[in-house]
Design an enzyme around this catalytic site. Sequence first.
Site, PDB file in Angstrom:
ATOM      1  N   HIS A  38      -9.451  48.421  57.455  1.00 13.37           N
ATOM      2  CA  HIS A  38      -9.095  47.494  56.382  1.00 13.37           C
ATOM      3  C   HIS A  38      -7.584  47.217  56.367  1.00 13.37           C
ATOM      4  O   HIS A  38      -7.157  46.099  56.047  1.00 13.37           O
ATOM      5  CB  HIS A  38      -9.530  48.049  55.026  1.00 13.37           C
ATOM      6  N   CYS A  41     -14.025  33.002  71.300  1.00 11.67           N
ATOM      7  CA  CYS A  41     -13.860  33.395  69.900  1.00 11.67           C
ATOM      8  C   CYS A  41     -13.509  34.870  69.741  1.00 11.67           C
ATOM      9  O   CYS A  41     -13.413  35.369  68.630  1.00 11.67           O
ATOM     10  CB  CYS A  41     -15.130  33.080  69.101  1.00 11.67           C
ATOM     11  N   ASP A  93     -16.694  42.341  72.994  1.00 12.99           N
ATOM     12  CA  ASP A  93     -17.825  43.020  73.622  1.00 12.99           C
ATOM     13  C   ASP A  93     -17.791  42.904  75.138  1.00 12.99           C
ATOM     14  O   ASP A  93     -18.151  43.849  75.846  1.00 12.99           O
ATOM     15  CB  ASP A  93     -19.149  42.458  73.084  1.00 12.99           C
ATOM     16  N   GLU A 149     -20.855  37.639  76.307  1.00  9.96           N
ATOM     17  CA  GLU A 149     -20.240  38.915  75.925  1.00  9.96           C
ATOM     18  C   GLU A 149     -20.871  40.088  76.662  1.00  9.96           C
ATOM     19  O   GLU A 149     -20.479  41.239  76.455  1.00  9.96           O
ATOM     20  CB  GLU A 149     -20.355  39.116  74.408  1.00  9.96           C
TER      21      GLU A 149
END
Length: 582
Positions: free
Chosen positions: A188, A500, A453, A429
């Site tokens: 976070h 992306c 990935d 990926e």
Amino acid sequence: MKLKGLGVSAGVAVGPARVWHNTPLRVPQRSLLLEQIEAELERLDQALAVTRDELRSLTERLRTDVSAEVAAIFEAHAEMLNDPALVDEVQAQIRSLQVNAEHALAEVVGHYTAALRTLEDEYMRQRAADLEDVAQRVLRHLEGRDATHQLETPVIILADDLTPSDTAQFPAGMVLGFATAGGGATSHTAILARALGIPAIVGLGDGVWQAQEGTIVTLDGDTGVLDLAPSAAEIAAFERKQLEQQQRQASERTAAQAPAITADGVRVEVLANIALPGGCSDALRWGAEGIGLFRTEFLFLDRREPPGEEEQYLAYRQVVEHMQGRRVLIRTADIGGDKNIPYLLVEQEPNPFLGWRGSRLLWGMAPLLQTQMRALLRASAHGPLGIMFPMISGLNDLRALRRLLEEVRETLHTERTPVGQPAIGVMIEVPSAALCAEQLARECDFFSIGTNDLAQYTLACDRTNPRVAHLLDPLHPAVLRLIAQTIRAGRAAGIHVGMCGELAADLSAVPILVGLGLQELSVSPASIPAVKRVIGQLTLARAQGIADAALELETAEEVRALAAATLQTLTASPIDEVAHGA
């Protein structure tokens, strides 16, 4: 003394160190008389109500001022407080043990978090930290303490780790940078720092405690280096860099509203990655030319049942309409791996990243996938929409999903429900998908390369494991060659090829990616201005030369050195306003 960690939010900072010890509140145990119990339950209810209001206000502010993705963290915290099982258990402890609310809350939360931390799933372990953060908010209200953090001068925060509440509640403009002993790229702290545009380094280790309160330190979020004892010359150099950074960011924000065009006139689309419909506003504010990745799995998280067709349809339609004719690529729910959904009752797997995840999981839960397909097809009637499938390993996967999509389309036609003609694409990926890109390109409309990935599968490195994080580099020659092969296959077939993954926002990688022939980069909204700036400083010929040179290198370190040297020459040049279309 220089410490090396993981840079998770770009930029430099210089200023006084503020050593932040986030020690849990002391929780006293008091015994109650029988006649005091109802008053204690009322005190708990009031603290919960105030905390809910506080979280609601914080969520709304963050959604407006920062991003929907950051706001979603605190929406999840509010959901935890609305869990009747948790509240009922705390109330039961107060009644049965005749103890004060603070002690009952701490005991119950302690049992929950201890159980969560025994799970292998990283997402569920993160929920333990979130639950503790929420509990701390309630405890502060029970004890009448102010939850805000007072800082009298701008500082660099050094800490073991920071909770979402800590990070969000520091006064605006008073934090120059974050440096933490623990944490990772997906923590976070990293998410919030990037969204707030604050340089940050995580994973520095216990060396951070060598810092002296108030002494001047330097932080480089690009290289991941924190210097606890910089020389006068180094401090002066960082102050110059910091000023240049502020001036550049102001120019970038203005220039980012124009398309990204290389200095010799080649356009590269820069789109935004979002997690919730509200992220569209952030994307447009930062200059996005569309949505390159809408992560729909966030609609499924932190709830007790999956979203229905109508809820999903309204969410997807909202994104399409908000973007007003710009490209919108929506990924079917990428569940599994590090994103476990408890209500789906998926059995724990020894290797979840190699198991039932993405399209594999959705295929195994056909009703869930069909519901999402119905919602996506309906939303495609309102504007340009692309559907992309994650975790595709070969042609059979794509063909099976396309057949099911056509069946769903026929059902909607029979029902006389309006549908559009969405583009169909796949996430590249998995190495096998990259190696079969020629075949895949003949049966879909676009590719979107997911480097997070692709790198972990190619290099056999779990991206959630800090022990191997230093080995996981998407600019490794093996990964780079798979990217190049995918782009060549897509362009030969005449389909759109974008990226992306996080590599798309790595400024040092942008010249290589443009040179390889990527037509689109999709990044977090706050990264858009800087990515557009780098594109505007390139010529296609120069980018192609850099990409060709990178493909000939033998190690990730060599590729990184080339990328860093290239970026340094670009950064040293003035921003070409004409190249930005200003």
